[in-house]
Design a protein around this motif. Structure first.
Motif, PDB file in Angstrom:
ATOM      1  N   PRO A 170       0.805  -1.225   0.000  1.00 37.18           N
ATOM      2  CA  PRO A 170       0.000   0.000   0.000  1.00 37.18           C
ATOM      3  C   PRO A 170       0.842   1.281   0.000  1.00 37.18           C
ATOM      4  CG  PRO A 170      -0.886  -1.589   1.566  1.00 37.18           C
ATOM      5  CD  PRO A 170       0.439  -2.132   1.110  1.00 37.18           C
ATOM      6  N   ILE A 171       2.056   1.229   0.539  1.00 37.73           N
ATOM      7  CA  ILE A 171       2.926   2.411   0.477  1.00 37.73           C
ATOM      8  C   ILE A 171       3.210   2.744  -0.980  1.00 37.73           C
ATOM      9  CG2 ILE A 171       5.205   3.334   1.052  1.00 37.73           C
ATOM     10  CD1 ILE A 171       5.198   1.605   3.551  1.00 37.73           C
ATOM     11  N   ILE A 172       3.508   1.708  -1.754  1.00 37.03           N
ATOM     12  CA  ILE A 172       3.801   1.907  -3.173  1.00 37.03           C
ATOM     13  C   ILE A 172       2.538   2.318  -3.927  1.00 37.03           C
ATOM     14  CG2 ILE A 172       4.500   0.695  -5.281  1.00 37.03           C
ATOM     15  CD1 ILE A 172       6.358  -0.981  -3.323  1.00 37.03           C
ATOM     16  N   ALA A 173       1.425   1.647  -3.635  1.00 42.75           N
ATOM     17  CA  ALA A 173       0.171   1.979  -4.315  1.00 42.75           C
ATOM     18  C   ALA A 173      -0.242   3.422  -4.040  1.00 42.75           C
ATOM     19  CB  ALA A 173      -0.927   1.016  -3.875  1.00 42.75           C
ATOM     20  N   GLY A 174      -0.142   3.860  -2.776  1.00 44.44           N
ATOM     21  CA  GLY A 174      -0.506   5.231  -2.429  1.00 44.44           C
ATOM     22  C   GLY A 174       0.427   6.248  -3.060  1.00 44.44           C
ATOM     23  N   THR A 175       1.710   5.904  -3.124  1.00 39.16           N
ATOM     24  CA  THR A 175       2.687   6.781  -3.776  1.00 39.16           C
ATOM     25  C   THR A 175       2.330   6.965  -5.245  1.00 39.16           C
ATOM     26  OG1 THR A 175       4.488   6.193  -2.260  1.00 39.16           O
ATOM     27  CG2 THR A 175       5.108   6.997  -4.448  1.00 39.16           C
ATOM     28  N   MET A 176       2.038   5.858  -5.914  1.00 37.60           N
ATOM     29  CA  MET A 176       1.690   5.929  -7.329  1.00 37.60           C
ATOM     30  C   MET A 176       0.415   6.733  -7.541  1.00 37.60           C
ATOM     31  SD  MET A 176       4.091   4.405  -8.970  1.00 37.60           S
ATOM     32  CE  MET A 176       3.344   4.088 -10.568  1.00 37.60           C
ATOM     33  N   SER A 177      -0.549   6.585  -6.655  1.00 41.01           N
ATOM     34  CA  SER A 177      -1.811   7.324  -6.768  1.00 41.01           C
ATOM     35  C   SER A 177      -1.589   8.827  -6.618  1.00 41.01           C
ATOM     36  CB  SER A 177      -2.789   6.824  -5.709  1.00 41.01           C
ATOM     37  OG  SER A 177      -4.006   7.543  -5.755  1.00 41.01           O
ATOM     38  N   ALA A 178      -0.769   9.209  -5.637  1.00 43.14           N
ATOM     39  CA  ALA A 178      -0.501  10.628  -5.412  1.00 43.14           C
ATOM     40  C   ALA A 178       0.242  11.240  -6.594  1.00 43.14           C
ATOM     41  CB  ALA A 178       0.299  10.806  -4.117  1.00 43.14           C
ATOM     42  N   LEU A 179       1.236  10.518  -7.116  1.00 38.90           N
ATOM     43  CA  LEU A 179       1.991  11.028  -8.258  1.00 38.90           C
ATOM     44  C   LEU A 179       1.109  11.126  -9.501  1.00 38.90           C
ATOM     45  CD1 LEU A 179       5.371   9.079  -7.857  1.00 38.90           C
ATOM     46  CD2 LEU A 179       4.907  11.465  -7.259  1.00 38.90           C
ATOM     47  N   SER A 180       0.276  10.131  -9.693  1.00 41.01           N
ATOM     48  CA  SER A 180      -0.606  10.137 -10.867  1.00 41.01           C
ATOM     49  C   SER A 180      -1.594  11.288 -10.810  1.00 41.01           C
ATOM     50  CB  SER A 180      -1.348   8.803 -10.974  1.00 41.01           C
ATOM     51  OG  SER A 180      -0.444   7.734 -11.199  1.00 41.01           O
ATOM     52  N   ALA A 181      -2.037  11.654  -9.608  1.00 39.39           N
ATOM     53  CA  ALA A 181      -2.971  12.773  -9.471  1.00 39.39           C
ATOM     54  C   ALA A 181      -2.355  14.065 -10.008  1.00 39.39           C
ATOM     55  CB  ALA A 181      -3.366  12.952  -8.005  1.00 39.39           C
ATOM     56  N   LEU A 182      -1.073  14.260  -9.754  1.00 38.26           N
ATOM     57  CA  LEU A 182      -0.416  15.475 -10.247  1.00 38.26           C
ATOM     58  C   LEU A 182      -0.057  15.369 -11.715  1.00 38.26           C
ATOM     59  CD1 LEU A 182       1.867  16.706  -7.348  1.00 38.26           C
ATOM     60  CD2 LEU A 182      -0.589  16.837  -7.660  1.00 38.26           C
ATOM     61  N   HIS A 183       0.252  14.168 -12.159  1.00 38.59           N
ATOM     62  CA  HIS A 183       0.595  13.970 -13.571  1.00 38.59           C
ATOM     63  C   HIS A 183      -0.617  14.246 -14.457  1.00 38.59           C
ATOM     64  CE1 HIS A 183       1.350  11.302 -17.179  1.00 38.59           C
ATOM     65  NE2 HIS A 183       2.380  12.116 -17.190  1.00 38.59           N
ATOM     66  N   ASP A 184      -1.806  13.948 -13.942  1.00 37.12           N
ATOM     67  CA  ASP A 184      -3.039  14.104 -14.719  1.00 37.12           C
ATOM     68  C   ASP A 184      -3.717  15.447 -14.469  1.00 37.12           C
ATOM     69  OD1 ASP A 184      -2.615  11.530 -15.622  1.00 37.12           O
ATOM     70  OD2 ASP A 184      -3.867  10.624 -14.080  1.00 37.12           O
ATOM     71  N   ARG A 185      -2.941  16.445 -14.017  1.00 37.99           N
ATOM     72  CA  ARG A 185      -3.564  17.703 -13.598  1.00 37.99           C
ATOM     73  C   ARG A 185      -4.197  18.476 -14.756  1.00 37.99           C
ATOM     74  NH1 ARG A 185       1.066  21.160 -10.858  1.00 37.99           N
ATOM     75  NH2 ARG A 185       1.702  19.117 -10.143  1.00 37.99           N
ATOM     76  N   ASN A 186      -3.691  18.314 -15.981  1.00 41.05           N
ATOM     77  CA  ASN A 186      -4.256  19.034 -17.124  1.00 41.05           C
ATOM     78  C   ASN A 186      -5.683  18.559 -17.392  1.00 41.05           C
ATOM     79  OD1 ASN A 186      -1.904  20.485 -17.546  1.00 41.05           O
ATOM     80  ND2 ASN A 186      -1.060  18.970 -18.958  1.00 41.05           N
ATOM     81  N   GLY A 187      -6.614  19.459 -17.285  1.00 46.02           N
ATOM     82  CA  GLY A 187      -8.005  19.119 -17.560  1.00 46.02           C
ATOM     83  C   GLY A 187      -8.754  18.579 -16.367  1.00 46.02           C
ATOM     84  N   ALA A 188      -8.037  18.257 -15.288  1.00 44.38           N
ATOM     85  CA  ALA A 188      -8.707  17.698 -14.117  1.00 44.38           C
ATOM     86  C   ALA A 188      -9.266  18.824 -13.249  1.00 44.38           C
ATOM     87  CB  ALA A 188      -7.731  16.854 -13.298  1.00 44.38           C
TER      88      ALA A 188
END
Length: 480
Positions: free
Chosen positions: A200-218
């Motif tokens: 879950p540490i890795i899963a949560g890290t990936m989720s947080a990073l993906s949230a910022l990566h997908d910021r365009n249009g979100a």
């Protein structure tokens, strides 16, 4: 799933049956544990190695004394046949190569350190003496990544019960570790129990990073909440890791640790290997040095350091920290590098602290969402502090109070090295908390964060006093 803006894949399927992949690959399922449970028994052609390993521990599985109890292991190792050709047959079976590496590393470590153990049991517990004869050791291919051998050194008593602590057993041991109630078993298996929570540490890290990566249009509010959810996942898992770490006190006793600790020392910066070790047929006969097992080899806290962008001081002690990062499986090593770059490129820390976002927020709900990011950031830093503080407490009780040997198993200076990182985390927390005005006013982060920072203030003072005390007693510089 890929780390944003990279080609590094984090596995969402452990691919248990694929022997062409390394045993250690980062996944959201198994975290930093091997993709599959470790191989317990070597193939038949390695029976001489298997037999020797089963006869090696101070107390064998049968309950009888083994070769290390009487100092006979070195002579028995010399009788081992050269099985290089047999090893080559498995070069495409990477999990099997991990098992072979684990087992030969156990033999190599025991072979090199048996003389130190014999001195210890004869009543010389306060320090090691140089053994110049080690320079002629006839060994090949031994690295110092024994920490990851520990993570490949468990078996399940009942496969149906999975990774429950009381279902874990050691495959190999130096002293009494084949007894699951022993301190040696407790020391290794608590580490396994901790790392099982890393998925879950890795899963949560990936989720947080993906949230910022997908910021365009979100939608900004959706993006912020997705980011916060990722941090909450990491926080929950880190709390579990620290909870399991606390159980070490009851499962591995400080007075017992010193005896089996002998066998996990490395070669670097150790008085018993003043000139390194020559490996026959390797490196043109020139001495080599490797670090031994250390909690610094673990990947969970370095992941937090890189995600949270914790700044370490520019000291020789931090240089040692960088060196430890080489003692990890290549997949884990690359993962940590990519997370560091990704966190910096995406501005994760700036987004979490949200100075501009808070100032420009149009509604109380938007402001509260930013404050929640800040709370989560402080709490995550606090989990890193908690881990490192406990690690320091272990070093104090298990090592500093038991032996005068000046270096840890990995070759770092025992008094000053852990405080170097611990102090850096606490300084980071104090700086951030002050900069965002979290202690009062409209940006107040609440009583829980205030209590955390009060504890940090007390521990900073306590740590300085303890380090000064031990440095003065041992005649070393407090500045490392």
């Amino acid at each position: 799933m890929f780390i944003p803006n990279t080609s590094f894949e984090v596995l969402e399927d452990a691919k248990l049956d694929d022997i062409s992949l390394p045993a250690f690959m980062v996944s959201t399922i198994r975290g930093f544990l091997p993709r599959m449970d470790p191989i317990v028994t070597l193939p038949q052609e390695f029976d001489p190695v298997e037999d020797l390993l089963q006869s090696m521990p101070v107390l064998t599985h049968s309950g009888r004394p083994g070769f290390l109890a009487s100092g006979r292991l070195g002579d028995e190792v010399e009788k081992l046949p050269d099985l290089t050709e047999e090893i080559e047959k498995y070069h495409n079976n990477l999990p099997m190569m991990n098992a072979l590496y684990r087992d030969y590393s156990f033999l190599a470590s025991a072979y090199l350190l048996e003389p130190c153990h014999m001195r210890f049991i004869k009543g010389e517990p306060t320090g090691f003496k140089p053994f110049m004869e080690y320079a002629g050791s006839c060994l090949s291919g031994w690295g110092a990544n024994i920490y990851y051998n520990a993570l490949f050194n468990y078996r399940l008593e009942n496969p149906d019960r999975g990774l429950e602590y009381d279902n874990l057993r050691l495959i190999r041991a130096f002293e009494h570790g084949l007894d699951p109630s022993s301190s040696e078993a407790g020391f290794v298996l608590v580490h396994v129990d901790m790392v099982k929570n890393s998925g879950p540490i890795i899963a949560g890290t990936m989720s947080a990073l993906s949230a910022l990566h997908d910021r365009n249009g979100a939608e900004p509010a959706v993006q912020r909440e997705t980011f916060n959810d990722g941090l909450r996942t990491v926080l929950g898992a880190m709390r579990k890791v620290n909870g399991v770490m606390e159980t070490m006190w009851g499962k591995s006793k400080p007075r017992s640790y010193t005896s089996f600790r002998t066998f996990i020392f490395g070669i670097t910066s150790q008085s018993m290997f003043p000139d390194g070790v020559v490996y026959e047929g390797i490196n043109d006969g020139k001495p080599m040095s490797f670090r031994g097992e250390s909690g610094a080899n673990d990947s969970m806290i370095p992941l937090m350091d890189n995600l949270l962008q914790i700044q370490m001081p520019e000291t020789p002690l931090t240089e040692i920290l960088q060196d430890f990062r080489e003692y990890r499986p290549s997949n884990h090593r690359q993962f940590l590098v990519e997370i560091k770059h990704c966190s910096e490129d995406l501005g994760v820390k700036d987004f979490a602290l949200g100075i501009d976002s808070y100032r420009l927020a149009r509604t109380d709900e938007e402001k509260e969402s930013v404050l929640e990011s800040r709370r989560l950031w402080i709490k995550l830093l606090d989990q890193v502090r908690d881990f490192r503080w406990r690690h320091w407490c272990f070093a104090r009780e298990y090592i500093l109070k038991q032996t005068s040997h000046p270096t840890a198993t990995g070759g770092s200076p025992i008094v000053t090295w852990l405080p170097n990182q611990l102090q850096a985390v606490m300084e980071e927390m104090v700086e951030i908390y002050g900069n965002i005005g979290g202690q009062s006013g409209p940006a107040y982060l609440g009583e829980e964060c205030r209590s955390i920072m009060d504890l940090v203030s007390r521990q900073r003072d306590m740590l300085r006093k303890e380090v000064d005390k031990y440095c003065q007693e041992r005649g070393v510089s407090a500045r490392g």
